[in-house]
Scaffold this motif. Structure first.
Motif, PDB file in Angstrom:
ATOM      1  N   GLY A  37      14.016   0.225 -60.868  1.00 53.92           N
ATOM      2  CA  GLY A  37      13.378   2.482 -60.588  1.00 53.92           C
ATOM      3  C   GLY A  37      14.634   3.021 -60.897  1.00 53.92           C
ATOM      4  O   GLY A  37      15.168   3.625 -61.509  1.00 53.92           O
ATOM      5  N   SER A  38      16.318   2.341 -60.151  1.00 54.05           N
ATOM      6  CA  SER A  38      17.365   3.619 -60.379  1.00 54.05           C
ATOM      7  C   SER A  38      17.895   3.652 -62.057  1.00 54.05           C
ATOM      8  O   SER A  38      17.995   4.286 -62.334  1.00 54.05           O
ATOM      9  CB  SER A  38      18.440   2.486 -59.445  1.00 54.05           C
ATOM     10  OG  SER A  38      19.307   1.371 -59.918  1.00 54.05           O
ATOM     11  N   ILE A  39      16.998   2.514 -62.764  1.00 45.87           N
ATOM     12  CA  ILE A  39      17.578   2.538 -64.353  1.00 45.87           C
ATOM     13  C   ILE A  39      16.878   3.448 -64.467  1.00 45.87           C
ATOM     14  O   ILE A  39      17.403   4.536 -66.148  1.00 45.87           O
ATOM     15  CB  ILE A  39      16.962   1.084 -65.045  1.00 45.87           C
ATOM     16  CG1 ILE A  39      17.855  -0.182 -64.379  1.00 45.87           C
ATOM     17  CG2 ILE A  39      17.597   1.389 -66.178  1.00 45.87           C
ATOM     18  CD1 ILE A  39      17.783  -1.017 -65.357  1.00 45.87           C
ATOM     19  N   TYR A  40      15.688   4.077 -64.572  1.00 42.59           N
ATOM     20  CA  TYR A  40      14.715   4.625 -65.099  1.00 42.59           C
ATOM     21  C   TYR A  40      14.526   6.120 -64.329  1.00 42.59           C
ATOM     22  O   TYR A  40      13.749   7.085 -63.860  1.00 42.59           O
ATOM     23  CB  TYR A  40      13.628   4.641 -65.270  1.00 42.59           C
ATOM     24  CG  TYR A  40      13.524   3.354 -66.170  1.00 42.59           C
ATOM     25  CD1 TYR A  40      13.573   3.692 -67.711  1.00 42.59           C
ATOM     26  CD2 TYR A  40      13.214   1.858 -66.034  1.00 42.59           C
ATOM     27  CE1 TYR A  40      13.439   2.535 -68.785  1.00 42.59           C
ATOM     28  CE2 TYR A  40      13.205   1.042 -66.492  1.00 42.59           C
ATOM     29  CZ  TYR A  40      13.349   0.980 -68.091  1.00 42.59           C
ATOM     30  OH  TYR A  40      13.227   0.388 -69.061  1.00 42.59           O
ATOM     31  N   VAL A 251       4.998   5.188 -51.015  1.00 44.04           N
ATOM     32  CA  VAL A 251       5.289   6.125 -49.887  1.00 44.04           C
ATOM     33  C   VAL A 251       7.401   6.601 -50.160  1.00 44.04           C
ATOM     34  O   VAL A 251       7.843   7.364 -50.884  1.00 44.04           O
ATOM     35  CB  VAL A 251       5.144   6.191 -49.061  1.00 44.04           C
ATOM     36  CG1 VAL A 251       5.922   6.818 -47.880  1.00 44.04           C
ATOM     37  CG2 VAL A 251       3.863   6.042 -48.261  1.00 44.04           C
ATOM     38  N   VAL A 252       7.918   5.237 -50.252  1.00 45.41           N
ATOM     39  CA  VAL A 252      10.099   5.365 -50.215  1.00 45.41           C
ATOM     40  C   VAL A 252       9.568   5.751 -51.860  1.00 45.41           C
ATOM     41  O   VAL A 252      10.676   6.489 -51.728  1.00 45.41           O
ATOM     42  CB  VAL A 252      10.080   4.470 -49.644  1.00 45.41           C
ATOM     43  CG1 VAL A 252      12.049   4.621 -49.182  1.00 45.41           C
ATOM     44  CG2 VAL A 252       9.861   4.453 -47.633  1.00 45.41           C
ATOM     45  N   ASN A 253       9.487   4.930 -52.599  1.00 49.75           N
ATOM     46  CA  ASN A 253      10.015   4.661 -54.249  1.00 49.75           C
ATOM     47  C   ASN A 253       9.031   5.298 -55.040  1.00 49.75           C
ATOM     48  O   ASN A 253      10.719   6.429 -55.231  1.00 49.75           O
ATOM     49  CB  ASN A 253       9.925   2.907 -54.119  1.00 49.75           C
ATOM     50  CG  ASN A 253      10.750   2.056 -53.405  1.00 49.75           C
ATOM     51  OD1 ASN A 253      10.251   1.837 -52.916  1.00 49.75           O
ATOM     52  ND2 ASN A 253      11.509   1.410 -55.210  1.00 49.75           N
ATOM     53  N   SER A 255       8.520   8.519 -53.801  1.00 49.27           N
ATOM     54  CA  SER A 255       9.586   9.764 -53.685  1.00 49.27           C
ATOM     55  C   SER A 255      11.191   9.812 -54.202  1.00 49.27           C
ATOM     56  O   SER A 255      11.640  10.594 -54.519  1.00 49.27           O
ATOM     57  CB  SER A 255       9.424   9.675 -52.255  1.00 49.27           C
ATOM     58  OG  SER A 255      10.421  10.848 -51.812  1.00 49.27           O
ATOM     59  N   VAL A 256      11.162   8.556 -53.919  1.00 53.33           N
ATOM     60  CA  VAL A 256      13.280   8.837 -53.754  1.00 53.33           C
ATOM     61  C   VAL A 256      13.042   9.173 -55.892  1.00 53.33           C
ATOM     62  O   VAL A 256      14.102   9.378 -56.414  1.00 53.33           O
ATOM     63  CB  VAL A 256      14.142   6.805 -53.619  1.00 53.33           C
ATOM     64  CG1 VAL A 256      14.566   7.012 -54.621  1.00 53.33           C
ATOM     65  CG2 VAL A 256      14.151   6.947 -52.478  1.00 53.33           C
ATOM     66  N   PHE A 257      12.319   8.403 -56.720  1.00 58.21           N
ATOM     67  CA  PHE A 257      12.556   8.261 -58.079  1.00 58.21           C
ATOM     68  C   PHE A 257      11.204   9.323 -58.612  1.00 58.21           C
ATOM     69  O   PHE A 257      11.249   9.917 -59.715  1.00 58.21           O
ATOM     70  CB  PHE A 257      11.573   6.733 -59.148  1.00 58.21           C
ATOM     71  CG  PHE A 257      12.638   5.905 -58.556  1.00 58.21           C
ATOM     72  CD1 PHE A 257      14.185   5.832 -58.855  1.00 58.21           C
ATOM     73  CD2 PHE A 257      12.097   4.106 -57.606  1.00 58.21           C
ATOM     74  CE1 PHE A 257      14.712   4.650 -58.156  1.00 58.21           C
ATOM     75  CE2 PHE A 257      12.414   3.644 -57.927  1.00 58.21           C
ATOM     76  CZ  PHE A 257      14.441   3.655 -57.551  1.00 58.21           C
ATOM     77  N   ASP A 258      10.625  10.060 -57.873  1.00 61.01           N
ATOM     78  CA  ASP A 258      10.007  11.420 -58.182  1.00 61.01           C
ATOM     79  C   ASP A 258       8.530  11.000 -58.443  1.00 61.01           C
ATOM     80  O   ASP A 258       8.517  11.377 -59.731  1.00 61.01           O
ATOM     81  CB  ASP A 258      10.936  12.038 -58.748  1.00 61.01           C
ATOM     82  CG  ASP A 258      10.295  14.113 -59.180  1.00 61.01           C
ATOM     83  OD1 ASP A 258      10.298  14.028 -57.744  1.00 61.01           O
ATOM     84  OD2 ASP A 258      10.436  14.712 -59.857  1.00 61.01           O
ATOM     85  N   VAL A 259       7.839   9.900 -58.207  1.00 62.94           N
ATOM     86  CA  VAL A 259       6.585   9.130 -59.019  1.00 62.94           C
ATOM     87  C   VAL A 259       5.910  10.434 -57.750  1.00 62.94           C
ATOM     88  O   VAL A 259       5.368   9.759 -56.819  1.00 62.94           O
ATOM     89  CB  VAL A 259       6.166   8.199 -59.285  1.00 62.94           C
ATOM     90  CG1 VAL A 259       5.206   8.115 -59.608  1.00 62.94           C
ATOM     91  CG2 VAL A 259       8.093   7.621 -60.234  1.00 62.94           C
ATOM     92  N   GLU A 260       4.919  11.256 -58.516  1.00 62.25           N
ATOM     93  CA  GLU A 260       3.642  11.752 -57.711  1.00 62.25           C
ATOM     94  C   GLU A 260       2.211  10.586 -57.860  1.00 62.25           C
ATOM     95  O   GLU A 260       2.215  10.354 -58.800  1.00 62.25           O
ATOM     96  CB  GLU A 260       3.477  13.228 -58.247  1.00 62.25           C
ATOM     97  CG  GLU A 260       2.620  14.227 -57.600  1.00 62.25           C
ATOM     98  CD  GLU A 260       2.174  15.122 -58.183  1.00 62.25           C
ATOM     99  OE1 GLU A 260       1.011  15.899 -57.815  1.00 62.25           O
ATOM    100  OE2 GLU A 260       2.930  15.486 -59.145  1.00 62.25           O
TER     101      GLU A 260
END
Length: 381
Positions: A37-40, A251-253, A255-260
């Motif tokens: 996920g951090s790649i994108y 919920v967490v991921n 939120s971290v990756f700004d996915v609504e």
């Protein structure tokens, strides 16, 4: 119920003692979700380097250059000639070049059509597509400004000049992925695939381990010769753990990756529960055909990318060859992703995706029946 709880405790002991199962089932989902996920995380590229050759050197050509450079997408790299720009592109220093020909401003003021050249390294299709889109918008904007100035000089008012400059006004509204970035498109599906593959590999390997260590018959006896209790007891641990992971991702991921999540969380939980239950049964069924846990790991680890490709997520389902569509329809991933993405990105509901939900239920029933038959065969030999 006593037998189910006994099998559940037995499964907890087996997973906790087996480091490979513990890693793939309990640690890998979180590690992979944050790592991939951090790649994108940035979702799209910004300031892609583009060489620019300005052979006109006039006020309008400089305005065009400034407008290109002021966009979030483009970083202009000045170049003295085409040969230098081509060499920079071949070396990977820029992703293409923009050429403003001599006589650019003169042609515009003479009401003649003038040309600019945009040459892109299309082997990297994402930045080249973004560069093309951005450069096109800038050229249209600058061109419209020049036309409006001309009409104003002809004595037209602001409103009349604007209508003449832009007779067709397109109101463009990108829905669900307003930033139009690849990362925003890919991340929800990527997290779902991570959830699926870690569960599939772990469950299949765990079932193969039962067969490899010749414990399947003892498991059958613990269940009082009830295959349904046997399946339910083994499934319970994985179902609980991966429902927790699914909640954590949404919920967490997200939120971290700004996915609504635009849809209803209850609908998302229901389709996720159905999907996880189907994958568990599917994993046991696959695992029942392997003789060693190592071989199960080796085969299933390399299935991740092919499964992702044939689900119709990265490539539209309608564009897939017919036989690939048939394979896709046999995987629970395909109907799940359709419903999952509809809920997460488009704000859809279960009723909006009823066909996909029914498809997933049918696959769960079919896999369940096949697994029962397979276990009956294995405990008799």
């Amino acid at each position: 119920m006593k037998e189910v709880l006994e099998i559940l405790k037995r499964e907890i002991r087996n997973v906790s003692k087996d480091s490979s199962l513990f890693l793939i089932l309990l640690l890998a989902p979180i590690l992979y979700a944050f790592m991939y996920g951090s790649i994108y995380l940035n979702k799209g590229e910004e300031k892609v380097r583009l060489a620019l050759i300005d052979n006109d050197g006039t006020a309008i050509s400089r305005t065009l250059t400034q407008q290109l450079n002021s966009t979030p997408m483009i970083e202009i790299v000045p170049s003295s000639n085409i040969s230098e720009a081509q060499e920079m592109m071949f070396q990977g220093e820029v992703q293409g070049y923009f050429y403003i020909q001599s006589g650019f401003e003169k042609n515009i003021f003479s009401l003649k059509q003038t040309n600019v050249n945009l040459v892109l390294n299309a082997s990297r299709f994402l930045p080249s597509s973004d560069l093309l889109s951005t450069a096109t918008k800038v050229c249209l904007t600058v061109g419209a400004g020049v036309r409006k100035t001309y009409f104003n000089k002809q004595g037209m008012g602001e409103d009349e000049a604007m209508k003449m400059t832009n007779p067709i006004n397109m109101d463009y509204r990108p829905l669900y992925n307003s930033s139009m970035t690849y990362g925003a498109f890919l991340l929800p599906g990527l997290l779902a695939i991570i959830l699926q593959q870690t569960l599939l590999i772990g469950v299949a390997a765990a079932f193969t381990s039962e067969r490899e260590e010749k414990k399947l018959l003892s498991l059958y006896q613990i269940s009082k010769q009830s295959i349904s209790k046997m399946i339910f007891g083994k499934s319970l641990l994985y179902f609980i753990v991966f429902m927790i992971f699914g909640f954590f991702f949404s919920v967490v991921n997200f939120s971290v990756f700004d996915v609504e999540v635009r849809g209803n969380y209850f609908d998302l939980a229901v389709v996720s529960a159905l999907f996880i239950a189907t994958i568990i049964v599917f994993g046991m069924l696959i695992g029942s055909f392997f003789k060693t846990k190592l071989f199960a790991f080796q085969v299933l680890v390399f299935s991740s990318y092919p499964i992702f490709l044939i689900t119709g997520y990265s490539m539209p389902y309608q564009a897939l060859p017919r036989f690939v569509q048939m394979l896709s329809d046999m995987l629970p991933t395909s109907p799940f992703l359709k419903t999952y993405i509809s809920i997460v990105q488009a704000g859809g509901s279960l009723s909006d995706n009823l066909n996909s939900v029914i498809h997933l239920v049918i696959l769960w029933i079919v896999f369940e029946l096949l697994l029962i038959l397979r276990i009956k065969y294995l405990v008799k030999i």
